[in-house]
Design an enzyme around this catalytic site. Structure first.
Site, PDB file in Angstrom:
ATOM      1  N   GLY A  12      -7.179  -1.924  -3.841  1.00 18.80           N
ATOM      2  CA  GLY A  12      -7.989  -1.473  -4.979  1.00 18.80           C
ATOM      3  C   GLY A  12      -9.314  -0.825  -4.607  1.00 18.80           C
ATOM      4  O   GLY A  12     -10.258  -0.846  -5.397  1.00 18.80           O
ATOM      5  N   LEU A  91       2.053   1.822  -6.407  1.00 17.98           N
ATOM      6  CA  LEU A  91       3.157   2.223  -5.542  1.00 17.98           C
ATOM      7  C   LEU A  91       4.528   2.013  -6.188  1.00 17.98           C
ATOM      8  O   LEU A  91       5.520   1.750  -5.515  1.00 17.98           O
ATOM      9  CB  LEU A  91       3.041   1.495  -4.192  1.00 17.98           C
ATOM     10  CG  LEU A  91       1.670   1.664  -3.507  1.00 17.98           C
ATOM     11  CD1 LEU A  91       1.635   0.969  -2.159  1.00 17.98           C
ATOM     12  CD2 LEU A  91       1.266   3.133  -3.371  1.00 17.98           C
ATOM     13  N   ASN A 108      -2.749  10.795 -10.667  1.00 13.42           N
ATOM     14  CA  ASN A 108      -2.429   9.992  -9.482  1.00 13.42           C
ATOM     15  C   ASN A 108      -3.246  10.496  -8.300  1.00 13.42           C
ATOM     16  O   ASN A 108      -3.496  11.694  -8.180  1.00 13.42           O
ATOM     17  CB  ASN A 108      -0.930  10.160  -9.160  1.00 13.42           C
ATOM     18  CG  ASN A 108      -0.514   9.410  -7.918  1.00 13.42           C
ATOM     19  OD1 ASN A 108      -0.869   8.232  -7.731  1.00 13.42           O
ATOM     20  ND2 ASN A 108       0.239  10.061  -7.043  1.00 13.42           N
ATOM     21  N   HIS A 110      -3.051  10.828  -4.229  1.00 10.08           N
ATOM     22  CA  HIS A 110      -2.096  10.746  -3.120  1.00 10.08           C
ATOM     23  C   HIS A 110      -2.832  11.074  -1.818  1.00 10.08           C
ATOM     24  O   HIS A 110      -3.594  12.042  -1.766  1.00 10.08           O
ATOM     25  CB  HIS A 110      -0.923  11.707  -3.339  1.00 10.08           C
ATOM     26  CG  HIS A 110       0.108  11.586  -2.274  1.00 10.08           C
ATOM     27  ND1 HIS A 110       1.023  10.544  -2.246  1.00 10.08           N
ATOM     28  CD2 HIS A 110       0.340  12.321  -1.171  1.00 10.08           C
ATOM     29  CE1 HIS A 110       1.775  10.662  -1.170  1.00 10.08           C
ATOM     30  NE2 HIS A 110       1.389  11.734  -0.497  1.00 10.08           N
ATOM     31  N   ASP A 151       5.204  13.030  -7.068  1.00  9.30           N
ATOM     32  CA  ASP A 151       4.070  13.796  -6.506  1.00  9.30           C
ATOM     33  C   ASP A 151       4.194  15.292  -6.790  1.00  9.30           C
ATOM     34  O   ASP A 151       3.814  16.130  -5.971  1.00  9.30           O
ATOM     35  CB  ASP A 151       3.958  13.574  -4.974  1.00  9.30           C
ATOM     36  CG  ASP A 151       3.785  12.109  -4.608  1.00  9.30           C
ATOM     37  OD1 ASP A 151       3.155  11.374  -5.386  1.00  9.30           O
ATOM     38  OD2 ASP A 151       4.277  11.700  -3.546  1.00  9.30           O
TER      39      ASP A 151
HETATM   40  C1  GAR Z   1      -4.550   4.936  -1.307  1.00 12.38           C
HETATM   41  O1  GAR Z   1      -4.671   5.541  -0.050  1.00 12.38           O
HETATM   42  C2  GAR Z   1      -3.785   5.836  -2.252  1.00 12.38           C
HETATM   43  O2  GAR Z   1      -4.042   7.199  -2.058  1.00 12.38           O
HETATM   44  C3  GAR Z   1      -2.366   5.510  -1.878  1.00 12.38           C
HETATM   45  O3  GAR Z   1      -2.359   4.108  -1.710  1.00 12.38           O
HETATM   46  C4  GAR Z   1      -3.651   3.696  -1.228  1.00 12.38           C
HETATM   47  C5  GAR Z   1      -4.157   2.572  -2.093  1.00 12.38           C
HETATM   48  O4  GAR Z   1      -5.355   2.048  -1.580  1.00 12.38           O
HETATM   49  N1  GAR Z   1      -1.441   5.953  -2.876  1.00 12.38           N
HETATM   50  C6  GAR Z   1      -0.234   6.439  -2.584  1.00 12.38           C
HETATM   51  O5  GAR Z   1       0.212   6.467  -1.460  1.00 12.38           O
HETATM   52  C7  GAR Z   1       0.547   6.924  -3.781  1.00 12.38           C
HETATM   53  N2  GAR Z   1       1.708   7.666  -3.367  1.00 12.38           N
HETATM   54  P1  GAR Z   1      -6.343   1.211  -2.504  1.00 12.38           P
HETATM   55  O6  GAR Z   1      -5.499   0.117  -3.176  1.00 12.38           O
HETATM   56  O7  GAR Z   1      -7.348   0.635  -1.563  1.00 12.38           O
HETATM   57  O8  GAR Z   1      -6.948   2.144  -3.522  1.00 12.38           O
END
Ligand code: GAR
Length: 208
Positions: A12, A91, A108, A110, A151
């Site tokens: 998060g 995710l 979103n 990415h 995506d």
């Molecule tokens: C982030 O790097 C986000 O961009 C990625 O998951 C991570 C979550 O980190 N999202 C994806 O890969 C979506 N396809 P966080 O929970 O610390 O924000």
């Protein structure tokens, strides 16, 4: 006031960037009304709780099948009546009925420069592992609207980040977050909250 619901799966840090943006006034005209997670143990839910924001867990594991989960997830979103749904490290594939209920109202983040390193199987740390495997010298992050594809929706903003010779997936992930994600996502929300973006023919334009 733009009412947003943020969906999360893990740590998060992007949620935190949004909360900080609202607290410091970099994100204006925005009220974060709820955080939804598919993972009861997500640190993101703690961050929401510490901010006095309702945190809700809806896990596919608690439902008989994917269709039942999809319905429950979409119903929960609709019950919250958000103007914008923000996927901040969520995710789980967004159900088609949720996309239909919120056209051009789900965004979103990415962790790559779409269309590189995206689509099925590219999420979280895996994206950076693949980027290092391929040997790219530049990567980055993308904020986009969500459509039925993976995506594939209209791109709102992108920011490039250099890869360094001794990067590990973890160090690259951290730099992409610091230099791109935590900036781009709050900025996109602020732009939408203040009517600075339009979407037409699948392309996002900034109003002048
Ligand atoms: C982030 O790097 C986000 O961009 C990625 O998951 C991570 C979550 O980190 N999202 C994806 O890969 C979506 N396809 P966080 O929970 O610390 O924000």
């Amino acid at each position: 006031m733009l009412r947003i619901v943020v969906c999360v799966s893990g740590s998060g840090t992007n949620l935190q960037a949004i909360l900080d943006g609202i607290d410091t006034g970099r994100v204006t005209n925005t009220e974060l009304t709820a955080v939804i997670s598919n993972n009861a143990g997500a640190k993101a839910l703690k961050r929401a709780e510490e901010h006095g924001i309702p945190g809700i867990c809806i896990s596919p594991r608690e439902y008989a099948d994917r269709e039942t989960f999809n319905r429950a997830f979409t119903e929960e979103l609709c019950r919250r009546k958000p103007d914008l749904v923000v996927l901040a490290g969520f995710l789980v594939k967004i159900p088609e009925q949720a996309v239909a209920a919120f056209p051009n109202r789900i965004i979103n983040i990415h962790p790559s420069l779409i269309p590189s390193f995206c689509g099925v199987g590219y999420y979280g740390l895996k994206v950076h592992e693949k980027a290092l495997e391929r040997g790219v010298r530049v990567t980055g992050a993308t904020v986009h609207f969500v459509n039925e594809g993976m995506d594939e929706g209209p791109i709102i903003a992108q920011k490039a980040v250099y890869v360094e010779d001794n990067d590990t997936p973890e160090s690259l992930q951290r730099r992409v977050m610091e230099q791109a994600e935590w900036i781009l996502l709050p900025q996109a929300i602020d732009d939408i909250a203040n009517g600075r973006l339009t979407v037409a023919d699948g392309k996002v334009r900034r109003k002048v």
